[in-house]
Design a protein around this motif. Sequence first.
Motif, PDB file in Angstrom:
ATOM      1  N   MET A 135      -1.248   8.387   4.812  1.00 49.85           N
ATOM      2  CA  MET A 135      -1.388   6.975   4.469  1.00 49.85           C
ATOM      3  C   MET A 135      -1.255   6.094   5.704  1.00 49.85           C
ATOM      4  N   LEU A 142       0.827  -1.200   0.000  1.00 57.84           N
ATOM      5  CA  LEU A 142       0.000   0.000   0.000  1.00 57.84           C
ATOM      6  C   LEU A 142       0.863   1.252   0.000  1.00 57.84           C
ATOM      7  N   GLU A 146       1.659   7.971  -7.058  1.00 60.04           N
ATOM      8  CA  GLU A 146       1.366   9.379  -6.758  1.00 60.04           C
ATOM      9  C   GLU A 146       2.584  10.271  -6.937  1.00 60.04           C
ATOM     10  N   TYR A 196       6.346   4.309   2.415  1.00 61.03           N
ATOM     11  CA  TYR A 196       6.066   5.557   1.687  1.00 61.03           C
ATOM     12  C   TYR A 196       7.235   6.532   1.816  1.00 61.03           C
ATOM     13  N   SER A 214       3.255   1.246  -3.396  1.00 62.30           N
ATOM     14  CA  SER A 214       2.536   1.467  -4.656  1.00 62.30           C
ATOM     15  C   SER A 214       1.925   2.858  -4.711  1.00 62.30           C
ATOM     16  N   ASP A 215       1.359   3.308  -3.588  1.00 58.31           N
ATOM     17  CA  ASP A 215       0.759   4.645  -3.575  1.00 58.31           C
ATOM     18  C   ASP A 215       1.815   5.725  -3.773  1.00 58.31           C
ATOM     19  N   THR A 262       3.344   0.838   6.459  1.00 60.17           N
ATOM     20  CA  THR A 262       2.837   1.637   5.344  1.00 60.17           C
ATOM     21  C   THR A 262       3.560   2.972   5.250  1.00 60.17           C
TER      22      THR A 262
END
Length: 290
Positions: free
Chosen positions: A181, A140, A148, A210, A143-144, A206
């Motif tokens: 996130m 999550l 993004e 990120y 990939s985000d 997560t």
Amino acid sequence: MSMLEQDRKDLEIFSRNEITEHYIYLRLAAREKDAHNRAVLEAIAADEKRHYELIKEESGVAARPDRRRIIWYSVLAKALGLTFAVKLMESGEDHAAGSYRAFSSYPKIAQLADEEDAHEAKLIALINEERLAYMSSVILGLSDALVEFTGALAGFTLALANSKLIALTGAITGIAAALSMASSEYLSSKTEKDTGKKPLKAAVYTGGAYIITVALLVAPFACLNNVFAALGLMLFFALLLIAGFMFYYSVARGESFKHRFVEMTCLSFGVAAVSFLIGYALKTFTGIEA
């Protein structure tokens, strides 16, 4: 009947693989804290030793273990997890199974193919690693951030046209997005109690994924003055991140690397291309200069 030279060479390779993997599994078992995982690893180690002894008995061919390979998989298991190391090693068993079947003149050796096939079934029930339980949280965040942030930085490149300003804007945006996130994952994990994940730990996985992704993607803009060179290097880093993580994921989960890699690359680079054009359009039509 004398053994063909090629058969002897093949059997030496099999013999070395079996005794090497015996010692790899023993070393992994000795380090494993989970009793169930340790028992399965020891059982597979015993199978590998028995295979080695059978090859030696049937053909008279024996080999020494590959010490470098033993060390390599031990380090790999420590760094990237037991699941990844074992699955990566066992991925070579498919080739071994087919090769064993070719030795029809040695029926007992040929039968080893069926036992090699059974190893994968044992391994499926083996692994209960924490890092795999939180794999969805890492995916999550990663990939985000990739989708993004490759898009955001590509858009900033033309809209701002200043590498240091892009790096600063990207870092601020990225940290805020990572916190957002992580918060969302915390609330999601707390709501979905059947996942077995601890909400705080899921949020850390997560948010951490990120932040690491953002840092790698922003770094080229912080280090280079040419915004287009920085953009190219950023996209290269994004490609490396996608390839590295998708390879890890495909091995650990037994899924197709090519499908995952192409899917993530198309999403990330597609969004980057659209964002780049949006940045260009906004700069052209608004006349705003950074």
